[in-house]
Write a protein that holds these residues in place. Structure first.
Motif, mmCIF file in Angstrom:
data_model
loop_
_atom_site.group_PDB
_atom_site.id
_atom_site.type_symbol
_atom_site.label_atom_id
_atom_site.label_comp_id
_atom_site.label_asym_id
_atom_site.label_seq_id
_atom_site.Cartn_x
_atom_site.Cartn_y
_atom_site.Cartn_z
ATOM 1 N N VAL A 6 0.849 -1.199 0.000
ATOM 2 C CA VAL A 6 0.000 0.000 0.000
ATOM 3 C C VAL A 6 0.883 1.247 0.000
ATOM 4 C CG1 VAL A 6 -1.599 1.366 1.405
ATOM 5 C CG2 VAL A 6 -1.986 -1.084 1.092
ATOM 6 N N GLN A 7 0.567 2.202 -0.868
ATOM 7 C CA GLN A 7 1.387 3.404 -1.011
ATOM 8 C C GLN A 7 0.729 4.663 -0.454
ATOM 9 O OE1 GLN A 7 4.544 3.236 -2.072
ATOM 10 N NE2 GLN A 7 4.251 1.016 -2.286
ATOM 11 N N ASP A 8 -0.597 4.671 -0.446
ATOM 12 C CA ASP A 8 -1.303 5.865 0.002
ATOM 13 C C ASP A 8 -1.017 6.127 1.487
ATOM 14 O OD1 ASP A 8 -3.608 7.892 -0.498
ATOM 15 O OD2 ASP A 8 -4.176 6.857 1.349
ATOM 16 N N PRO A 9 -0.545 7.335 1.855
ATOM 17 C CA PRO A 9 -0.173 7.621 3.256
ATOM 18 C C PRO A 9 -1.317 7.416 4.243
ATOM 19 C CG PRO A 9 0.682 9.317 1.797
ATOM 20 C CD PRO A 9 -0.249 8.473 0.969
ATOM 21 N N ARG A 10 -2.521 7.818 3.867
ATOM 22 C CA ARG A 10 -3.657 7.670 4.790
ATOM 23 C C ARG A 10 -3.990 6.191 4.993
ATOM 24 N NH1 ARG A 10 -9.475 7.856 4.762
ATOM 25 N NH2 ARG A 10 -10.244 8.827 6.688
ATOM 26 N N LYS B 142 -1.882 3.730 4.719
ATOM 27 C CA LYS B 142 -0.792 3.181 5.523
ATOM 28 C C LYS B 142 -1.042 3.433 7.011
ATOM 29 C CE LYS B 142 3.197 3.363 2.395
ATOM 30 N NZ LYS B 142 4.529 3.984 2.175
ATOM 31 N N GLU B 143 -1.533 4.615 7.333
ATOM 32 C CA GLU B 143 -1.795 4.957 8.729
ATOM 33 C C GLU B 143 -2.815 4.006 9.342
ATOM 34 O OE1 GLU B 143 -2.353 9.134 11.151
ATOM 35 O OE2 GLU B 143 -3.440 8.896 9.258
ATOM 36 N N PHE B 144 -3.893 3.750 8.610
ATOM 37 C CA PHE B 144 -4.912 2.826 9.105
ATOM 38 C C PHE B 144 -4.357 1.414 9.251
ATOM 39 C CE2 PHE B 144 -8.018 6.053 7.587
ATOM 40 C CZ PHE B 144 -8.797 6.132 8.730
ATOM 41 N N TYR B 145 -3.567 0.970 8.272
ATOM 42 C CA TYR B 145 -3.019 -0.385 8.326
ATOM 43 C C TYR B 145 -2.065 -0.548 9.504
ATOM 44 C CZ TYR B 145 -4.960 -2.281 4.004
ATOM 45 O OH TYR B 145 -5.823 -2.779 3.056
ATOM 46 N N ILE B 146 -1.192 0.421 9.728
ATOM 47 C CA ILE B 146 -0.223 0.323 10.826
ATOM 48 C C ILE B 146 -0.938 0.235 12.167
ATOM 49 C CG2 ILE B 146 1.568 1.577 12.088
ATOM 50 C CD1 ILE B 146 2.506 2.675 9.357
ATOM 51 N N ILE B 147 -1.906 1.125 12.380
ATOM 52 C CA ILE B 147 -2.644 1.123 13.642
ATOM 53 C C ILE B 147 -3.384 -0.196 13.833
ATOM 54 C CG2 ILE B 147 -4.543 2.201 14.921
ATOM 55 C CD1 ILE B 147 -3.796 4.834 13.474
ATOM 56 N N THR B 148 -4.047 -0.651 12.767
ATOM 57 C CA THR B 148 -4.885 -1.847 12.862
ATOM 58 C C THR B 148 -4.054 -3.109 13.015
ATOM 59 O OG1 THR B 148 -6.485 -0.699 11.443
ATOM 60 C CG2 THR B 148 -6.832 -3.042 11.800
ATOM 61 N N ILE B 149 -2.853 -3.152 12.437
ATOM 62 C CA ILE B 149 -1.958 -4.294 12.600
ATOM 63 C C ILE B 149 -1.437 -4.369 14.034
ATOM 64 C CG2 ILE B 149 0.330 -5.187 11.971
ATOM 65 C CD1 ILE B 149 -0.276 -4.146 9.100
#
Length: 250
Positions: free
Chosen positions: A37-41, A43-50
């Motif tokens: 995933v490249q989109d910054p927003r 990425k933010e959701f993925y990092i938090i959710t992981i």
């Protein structure tokens, strides 16, 4: 009764092992979904959710091996097995859940911070209720923690819902589902505490651990699954912008 530090391979250890596996599977699935995933927003959701099931998996694994378990002797002669590692898990994962839904709703940093602070107070007072040796003190802190939770859920329903009112239909629909998931699952936690071994002991540690595991997996992995599969998140890069739609119409 399982002694503190004893390997939980029987009884409630089954549910702790299952909770560990389900949290790990959720984390791995979210990593696979977010790979590349490249989109910054996004990425933010993925990092938090992981991070959410990752932290929970570490907590469940530690409880399975007996770490994070202690015995609290009450003044009425009863000894309660307390998994304090569960509260350490919640102290980190519940603010991340609120951050996820707050970012989705477009809530202000001030409102997200206020809700996270209230959440921390709820968890700490809940832990105090669990560690108190005097029964009346346990229920007093349980009441304080439950009241804090009711304020938190009200704030989430009113303030975050108002912030989400300006979202597009996909985002608003996802927000409503996640908000309702939090409202239902979080409201059940103090009830499980009350009927479990830390409260009136209407159910044993085996059943209590099962109930907490089901709530944890639903509130963490279920939450992430709904969020990261929604068009509000995964559809952002591919969704046409108004200008591109107009150009196609022309």
């Amino acid at each position: 009764m399982q002694a503190a530090g004893e390997l939980g391979v029987e009884g409630e250890g089954v549910w702790l092992a299952l909770g560990t596996v389900l949290m790990l599977l959720g984390m791995v699935y979210f990593i696979a979904q977010g790979w590349g995933v490249q989109d910054p927003r996004q990425k933010e959701f993925y990092i938090i959710t992981i991070l959410i099931p990752g932290i929970a998996a570490a907590s469940y694994l530690s409880m399975f091996f007996g770490f994070g378990l202690t015995e609290v002797p009450l003044t009425n002669g009863r000894v309660v097995d307390v998994y304090w590692a569960r509260y350490a898990d919640w102290l980190f994962t519940t603010p991340l859940l609120l951050l996820d839904i707050g970012l989705l709703a477009g809530a202000s940093n001030r409102d997200i911070g206020a809700l996270v602070g209230l959440d921390a107070f709820m968890i700490v007072t809940g832990l105090a209720a669990t560690l108190m040796k005097v029964p009346i003190a346990r229920y007093a802190f349980w009441t304080i923690s439950t009241i804090a939770m009711l304020f938190l859920l009200y704030f989430l329903f009113v303030v975050f819902s108002e912030a989400a009112s300006d979202l597009d239909e996909d985002s608003k629909s996802t927000f409503n589902v996640l908000r309702n998931l939090i409202l239902v699952t979080w409201a059940l936690y103090p009830i499980v505490w009350l009927v479990g071994t830390e409260g009136v002991a209407a159910v044993g540690l085996f059943t209590e651990t099962l109930l907490f595991m089901v709530l944890d997996v639903t509130a963490k992995v279920g939450f992430g699954f709904i969020l990261l599969r929604s068009r509000a998140i995964v559809g952002e890069e591919s969704a046409p912008t108004p200008s591109s739609e107009e150009a196609a119409a022309d």
